[in-house]
Design a protein around this motif. Structure first.
Motif, PDB file in Angstrom:
ATOM      1  N   ASP A   1       0.879  -1.158   0.000  1.00 46.79           N
ATOM      2  CA  ASP A   1       0.000   0.000   0.000  1.00 46.79           C
ATOM      3  C   ASP A   1       0.921   1.213   0.000  1.00 46.79           C
ATOM      4  OD1 ASP A   1      -1.454   2.263   0.670  1.00 46.79           O
ATOM      5  OD2 ASP A   1      -2.870   1.151   1.925  1.00 46.79           O
ATOM      6  N   ARG A   2       1.029   1.835  -1.172  1.00 50.54           N
ATOM      7  CA  ARG A   2       2.034   2.890  -1.356  1.00 50.54           C
ATOM      8  C   ARG A   2       1.609   4.229  -0.761  1.00 50.54           C
ATOM      9  NH1 ARG A   2       5.170   1.463  -7.000  1.00 50.54           N
ATOM     10  NH2 ARG A   2       4.418  -0.674  -7.236  1.00 50.54           N
TER      11      ARG A   2
ATOM     12  N   GLY B   1       4.838   3.012   2.906  1.00 46.38           N
ATOM     13  CA  GLY B   1       4.532   2.742   1.501  1.00 46.38           C
ATOM     14  C   GLY B   1       5.263   3.682   0.556  1.00 46.38           C
ATOM     15  N   GLN B   2       5.469   4.918   1.000  1.00 47.66           N
ATOM     16  CA  GLN B   2       6.189   5.869   0.149  1.00 47.66           C
ATOM     17  C   GLN B   2       7.675   5.526   0.044  1.00 47.66           C
ATOM     18  OE1 GLN B   2       5.035   9.905   1.340  1.00 47.66           O
ATOM     19  NE2 GLN B   2       2.904   9.178   1.378  1.00 47.66           N
TER      20      GLN B   2
ATOM     21  N   LEU C   1      11.902  -5.939   5.358  1.00 45.44           N
ATOM     22  CA  LEU C   1      11.219  -5.598   6.613  1.00 45.44           C
ATOM     23  C   LEU C   1      10.226  -4.456   6.410  1.00 45.44           C
ATOM     24  CD1 LEU C   1      14.264  -6.023   9.013  1.00 45.44           C
ATOM     25  CD2 LEU C   1      12.331  -7.595   8.704  1.00 45.44           C
ATOM     26  N   LEU C   2      10.524  -3.547   5.490  1.00 43.87           N
ATOM     27  CA  LEU C   2       9.574  -2.456   5.207  1.00 43.87           C
ATOM     28  C   LEU C   2       8.288  -3.003   4.573  1.00 43.87           C
ATOM     29  CD1 LEU C   2      11.824   0.445   3.835  1.00 43.87           C
ATOM     30  CD2 LEU C   2      10.586   0.381   6.014  1.00 43.87           C
ATOM     31  N   PHE C   3       8.433  -3.935   3.613  1.00 37.92           N
ATOM     32  CA  PHE C   3       7.239  -4.541   3.005  1.00 37.92           C
ATOM     33  C   PHE C   3       6.394  -5.222   4.085  1.00 37.92           C
ATOM     34  CE2 PHE C   3       9.336  -4.384  -1.263  1.00 37.92           C
ATOM     35  CZ  PHE C   3       8.264  -4.056  -2.064  1.00 37.92           C
TER      36      PHE C   3
ATOM     37  N   ASP D   1       6.450 -11.897   8.863  1.00 39.71           N
ATOM     38  CA  ASP D   1       5.008 -11.925   8.607  1.00 39.71           C
ATOM     39  C   ASP D   1       4.267 -12.929   9.498  1.00 39.71           C
ATOM     40  OD1 ASP D   1       4.664  -9.993   6.419  1.00 39.71           O
ATOM     41  OD2 ASP D   1       5.980 -11.349   5.306  1.00 39.71           O
ATOM     42  N   VAL D   2       5.022 -13.661  10.330  1.00 43.56           N
ATOM     43  CA  VAL D   2       4.380 -14.638  11.212  1.00 43.56           C
ATOM     44  C   VAL D   2       3.440 -13.907  12.177  1.00 43.56           C
ATOM     45  CG1 VAL D   2       4.789 -16.269  13.119  1.00 43.56           C
ATOM     46  CG2 VAL D   2       6.194 -16.376  11.049  1.00 43.56           C
TER      47      VAL D   2
END
Ligand code: DGP
Length: 214
Positions: A48-49, A54-55, A74-76, A125-126
């Motif tokens: 979600d940018r 997201g930016q 890690l940012l994603f 993501d766990v």
């Protein structure tokens, strides 16, 4: 609009696949069809940018910035976590979420880079909400190439996408998830009909089950 008497939670439906498989088109068609048939549904997409994180991701994808590969990963993941409370709230309100990419893209894209194991990539993501259905839009790299040139964003090369596809194939071996592999080479309408049918089943099954965790 008609309304099906639904009292349970919404389903988390994820569309995954390599670039150019048609995910975005199918997500939009699916949400419209579900709403039309009286099932509350909303679209979401990752990354979600629009958020601050997201930016940062957007600048990286547009090659306007360079970030260390672990940092990007890690940012994603953080971008999914920042939307986790909203996702949970919507699901609990009985709204089904149709999500354009999720943690599986995260794992497939980063683990396609040298030096990253699937296991390491899965860790951040766990605990995220577990999809009730993961639709994998399967498209041969040659068919993807026929859909026109890749853009100029990072990751948009056929060599990299081939490795990404291999990583997705490894992830699909996880039988604790409801993976449905769909042949994305067929027409938009045929693909839509198949996706809609799987989704309706998933919504019915999910309704009175707790939200799982990855
Ligand atoms: P899209 O907006 O769907 O075109 O996706 C943007 C690009 O980012 C696409 O090439 C796939 C990649 N991507 C999506 N999610 C992740 C992720 O969690 N990690 C990494 N490394 N790449 C991702």
């Amino acid at each position: 609009t008609r309304s099906k008497m639904s009292h349970g939670r919404g389903a988390l439906i994820v569309l995954e696949g390599v670039d150019k498989a048609g995910k975005t088109t199918q997500c939009k068609k699916l949400v419209n069809a579900l709403i039309e048939s009286g099932r509350p549904a909303e679209i979401m997409r990752f990354p979600d940018r629009t958020t601050q994180i997201g930016q940062l991701i957007n600048a990286y994808l547009e090659k306007k910035s360079n970030l260390e590969d672990h940092v990007v990963h890690l940012l994603f993941s953080a971008n999914r976590w920042e939307l986790e409370p909203l996702m949970r709230k919507k699901l609990e309100q009985g709204i089904s979420l149709v999500v354009d990419r999720y943690a599986f893209s995260g794992v497939a894209f980063t683990s396609a880079k040298p030096g990253f194991s699937l296991e390491w990539c899965m860790k951040p993501d766990v605990g995220l909400p577990k999809p009730d259905l993961v639709l994998f839009l399967q498209l041969h790299p040659l068919d993807a190439a026929q859909r026109g040139q890749y853009g100029s964003e990072r990751y948009e090369s056929s060599d990299f996408q081939k490795v990404v596809l291999q990583r997705f194939e490894q992830l699909m071996k996880d039988k604790s998830l409801n993976w449905q592999v769909i042949n994305a080479a067929k027409s938009i309408e045929d693909l839509h009909a198949e996706i809609k049918s799987h989704s309706e089943t998933a919504i019915t099954v999910a309704e009175f089950q707790p939200i799982g965790k990855l």
